[in-house]
Design a protein around this motif. Sequence first.
Motif, PDB file in Angstrom:
ATOM      1  N   SER A 129     -28.178 -67.606  30.923  1.00  0.00           N
ATOM      2  CA  SER A 129     -28.311 -68.436  29.721  1.00  0.00           C
ATOM      3  C   SER A 129     -27.023 -68.417  28.894  1.00  0.00           C
ATOM      4  O   SER A 129     -26.670 -69.419  28.261  1.00  0.00           O
ATOM      5  CB  SER A 129     -29.522 -68.021  28.892  1.00  0.00           C
ATOM      6  OG  SER A 129     -29.406 -66.683  28.504  1.00  0.00           O
TER       7      SER A 129
ATOM      8  N   LYS B  48     -24.607 -71.029  30.311  1.00  0.00           N
ATOM      9  CA  LYS B  48     -24.885 -72.403  29.845  1.00  0.00           C
ATOM     10  C   LYS B  48     -24.466 -72.604  28.400  1.00  0.00           C
ATOM     11  O   LYS B  48     -23.954 -73.666  28.038  1.00  0.00           O
ATOM     12  CB  LYS B  48     -26.368 -72.715  30.021  1.00  0.00           C
ATOM     13  CG  LYS B  48     -26.742 -72.859  31.485  1.00  0.00           C
ATOM     14  CD  LYS B  48     -28.195 -73.234  31.625  1.00  0.00           C
ATOM     15  CE  LYS B  48     -28.587 -73.209  33.097  1.00  0.00           C
ATOM     16  NZ  LYS B  48     -30.046 -73.396  33.267  1.00  0.00           N
ATOM     17  N   ALA B  49     -24.674 -71.577  27.582  1.00  0.00           N
ATOM     18  CA  ALA B  49     -24.263 -71.688  26.175  1.00  0.00           C
ATOM     19  C   ALA B  49     -22.740 -71.856  26.071  1.00  0.00           C
ATOM     20  O   ALA B  49     -22.255 -72.639  25.259  1.00  0.00           O
ATOM     21  CB  ALA B  49     -24.722 -70.458  25.395  1.00  0.00           C
TER      22      ALA B  49
ATOM     23  N   GLN C 135     -21.732 -75.342  27.154  1.00  0.00           N
ATOM     24  CA  GLN C 135     -22.105 -76.276  26.084  1.00  0.00           C
ATOM     25  C   GLN C 135     -20.964 -76.411  25.068  1.00  0.00           C
ATOM     26  O   GLN C 135     -20.763 -77.457  24.484  1.00  0.00           O
ATOM     27  CB  GLN C 135     -23.358 -75.716  25.394  1.00  0.00           C
ATOM     28  CG  GLN C 135     -24.047 -76.655  24.436  1.00  0.00           C
ATOM     29  CD  GLN C 135     -24.950 -77.619  25.169  1.00  0.00           C
ATOM     30  OE1 GLN C 135     -25.786 -77.189  25.956  1.00  0.00           O
ATOM     31  NE2 GLN C 135     -24.782 -78.901  24.936  1.00  0.00           N
ATOM     32  N   MET C 136     -20.219 -75.306  24.883  1.00  0.00           N
ATOM     33  CA  MET C 136     -19.133 -75.273  23.892  1.00  0.00           C
ATOM     34  C   MET C 136     -17.773 -75.571  24.511  1.00  0.00           C
ATOM     35  O   MET C 136     -16.734 -75.371  23.864  1.00  0.00           O
ATOM     36  CB  MET C 136     -19.010 -73.862  23.280  1.00  0.00           C
ATOM     37  CG  MET C 136     -20.257 -73.277  22.701  1.00  0.00           C
ATOM     38  SD  MET C 136     -20.088 -71.453  22.522  1.00  0.00           S
ATOM     39  CE  MET C 136     -18.600 -71.370  21.526  1.00  0.00           C
TER      40      MET C 136
ATOM     41  N   CYS D 248     -25.807 -75.906  36.360  1.00  0.00           N
ATOM     42  CA  CYS D 248     -24.683 -76.189  35.456  1.00  0.00           C
ATOM     43  C   CYS D 248     -24.024 -77.515  35.816  1.00  0.00           C
ATOM     44  O   CYS D 248     -23.670 -78.309  34.943  1.00  0.00           O
ATOM     45  CB  CYS D 248     -23.648 -75.068  35.507  1.00  0.00           C
ATOM     46  SG  CYS D 248     -24.209 -73.529  34.776  1.00  0.00           S
TER      47      CYS D 248
ATOM     48  N   GLN E  48     -26.236 -80.203  34.588  1.00  0.00           N
ATOM     49  CA  GLN E  48     -26.378 -80.263  33.130  1.00  0.00           C
ATOM     50  C   GLN E  48     -25.083 -80.646  32.419  1.00  0.00           C
ATOM     51  O   GLN E  48     -25.127 -81.162  31.306  1.00  0.00           O
ATOM     52  CB  GLN E  48     -26.830 -78.879  32.639  1.00  0.00           C
ATOM     53  CG  GLN E  48     -27.654 -78.877  31.375  1.00  0.00           C
ATOM     54  CD  GLN E  48     -28.242 -77.477  31.127  1.00  0.00           C
ATOM     55  OE1 GLN E  48     -28.705 -76.808  32.067  1.00  0.00           O
ATOM     56  NE2 GLN E  48     -28.211 -77.033  29.893  1.00  0.00           N
ATOM     57  N   PHE E  49     -23.960 -80.358  33.053  1.00  0.00           N
ATOM     58  CA  PHE E  49     -22.661 -80.645  32.411  1.00  0.00           C
ATOM     59  C   PHE E  49     -21.778 -81.476  33.338  1.00  0.00           C
ATOM     60  O   PHE E  49     -20.690 -81.051  33.751  1.00  0.00           O
ATOM     61  CB  PHE E  49     -21.950 -79.330  32.045  1.00  0.00           C
ATOM     62  CG  PHE E  49     -22.782 -78.412  31.199  1.00  0.00           C
ATOM     63  CD1 PHE E  49     -22.942 -78.640  29.840  1.00  0.00           C
ATOM     64  CD2 PHE E  49     -23.429 -77.322  31.770  1.00  0.00           C
ATOM     65  CE1 PHE E  49     -23.720 -77.796  29.057  1.00  0.00           C
ATOM     66  CE2 PHE E  49     -24.214 -76.478  30.998  1.00  0.00           C
ATOM     67  CZ  PHE E  49     -24.361 -76.707  29.647  1.00  0.00           C
TER      68      PHE E  49
END
Length: 218
Positions: free
Chosen positions: A127, A130-131, A134-135, A174, A177-178
Amino acid sequence: MIAFNLEKIKTELPSGVKLVAVSKFHPFEAILEAYSEGQRAFGENRPQEFAAKAVQLPPDIEWHFIGHLQTNKLKLVLPYAYLVESIDTLHLLEAVNNWGEKNGKTIQVLLEVHIGAEETKQGFTPSEVKAVLQMAGEFPYVRFRGLMGMASHTDDEEAVAADFAKIESLFDECRGQFPALDGFDQLSIGMSDDWPIAVRHGSTEVRIGTAIFGNREY
Ligand SMILES: *Cc1c(COP(=O)(O)O)cnc(C)c1O
């Protein structure tokens, strides 16, 4: 022996998987022997040794840093690194980005994943990975190329396969998602004892030391 070992691994390794020869603790001559067989990607895990080898060995070697990196050692590693595989904290990531900004270099990195192998406490949990991704936009001098991980150190092949399966599915998630992350396509899993299992779990890069250079003397 090095030439023989390299040849053996290269015949067994699928052509799409990069071989990084982990040369830590081995002398320059060992690296040059592998180099003369056409090997160009090498991995090191100690900043001082990494810098000494990178400066003195042929300039077309692609150097991978695979060890724990403290922020006060960046100048030994980042000028020469093709890929830093072992980003394991947000603090380190920020420091790498700042160094990149000051020195006008974008640094290619992998995030090191901690998937429960007791031996290595290093790395982000799934997790946290992923955080961080995200950044990603907050780190313009960092190019996120993928994930690096290690399996539990055990002879139990099913346990090893289960660890690699977790990293593989995290990698796939990942990527899904990205999708805007440019070049996020590297999964660095697999070492001397477990690389065939890693290859079955989507490895794009194996890091092999002992099976090429023999035992290390610490
Ligand atoms: C030393 C090391 C390797 C290579 O290990 P071998 O078992 O000798 O192949 C791979 N990855 C990392 C992060 C290492 O520190």
